[in-house]
Write a protein that holds these residues in place. Structure first.
Motif, PDB file in Angstrom:
ATOM      1  N   TYR A  30       0.861  -1.181   0.000  1.00 54.92           N
ATOM      2  CA  TYR A  30       0.000   0.000   0.000  1.00 54.92           C
ATOM      3  C   TYR A  30       0.899   1.233   0.000  1.00 54.92           C
ATOM      4  N   PRO A  67       0.694   5.070   0.732  1.00 58.10           N
ATOM      5  CA  PRO A  67      -0.204   6.064   1.317  1.00 58.10           C
ATOM      6  C   PRO A  67      -0.259   7.384   0.544  1.00 58.10           C
ATOM      7  N   GLU A  68       0.845   7.825  -0.041  1.00 58.96           N
ATOM      8  CA  GLU A  68       0.829   9.113  -0.746  1.00 58.96           C
ATOM      9  C   GLU A  68      -0.087   9.094  -1.963  1.00 58.96           C
ATOM     10  N   THR A  69      -0.043   8.014  -2.727  1.00 63.12           N
ATOM     11  CA  THR A  69      -0.885   7.914  -3.927  1.00 63.12           C
ATOM     12  C   THR A  69      -2.195   7.185  -3.637  1.00 63.12           C
ATOM     13  N   ARG A  70      -2.311   6.616  -2.446  1.00 64.87           N
ATOM     14  CA  ARG A  70      -3.483   5.848  -2.025  1.00 64.87           C
ATOM     15  C   ARG A  70      -3.769   4.721  -3.012  1.00 64.87           C
ATOM     16  N   GLN A 106      -3.083   0.491  -3.807  1.00 68.46           N
ATOM     17  CA  GLN A 106      -2.705  -0.812  -3.261  1.00 68.46           C
ATOM     18  C   GLN A 106      -2.442  -1.755  -4.429  1.00 68.46           C
ATOM     19  N   LYS A 132      -8.058   6.880  -4.613  1.00 69.24           N
ATOM     20  CA  LYS A 132      -8.416   8.277  -4.933  1.00 69.24           C
ATOM     21  C   LYS A 132      -9.529   8.341  -5.971  1.00 69.24           C
TER      22      LYS A 132
END
Length: 145
Positions: free
Chosen positions: A19, A21-24, A26, A112
């Motif tokens: 995962y 987190p910055e680009t969201r 997975q 996103k």
């Protein structure tokens, strides 16, 4: 993580997830594992095992000279933990295995935009000019998130 090599021999199916987190996003990567140990006969895989051994840090290689992981630590022999690290040019210790994941599927989830994609590996029919070598293509399929 301790990998149960015997279990992999019975069922090589595996999955790894990351995962970001910055680009969201997975990614779930699945396929089958191959364990490359000292007894493996595939010369290309043995060469890869040696390359990984060569590129490891000294402390990383040193761990493979320690007593078996997961067993009770016998404090009566503290020298078992003080052995010098094998050098990168030293022979690969028999306790070192290379674990290779042969990827068949990759799933991408974009949180996103609420998009999800499945990428599947497909081997095409053997091409006579390649003497039996099969071409590999990847098929992308958008799926529900």
């Amino acid at each position: 993580m301790q990998l149960p090599v015997g279990e992999v021999a019975v069922n090589p199916a595996a999955e790894v997830a990351w995962y970001f987190p910055e680009t969201r996003e997975q990614y779930r990567v699945s396929g089958n594992l191959t364990i490359v140990d000292a007894a493996s006969t595939d010369s290309a895989m043995q060469a890869a095992r040696k390359r990984v051994w060569h590129n490891m840090s000294d402390p990383g290689r040193q761990q493979f000279a320690w007593p078996h992981p997961g067993l009770p630590r016998h404090l009566e022999d503290p020298t078992a933990w003080d052995c010098p690290a094998p050098g990168p040019k030293d022979p690969v210790l028999d306790t070192f295995c290379l674990v290779v994941l042969h990827v068949d599927e990759v799933e991408q989830l974009k949180l996103k935009s609420n998009e999800r994609f499945l990428y599947r590996r497909q081997e095409a029919a053997a091409v006579p000019a390649d003497e039996g070598a099969a071409a590999v293509t990847w098929v992308e399929e958008p799926i529900n998130p």
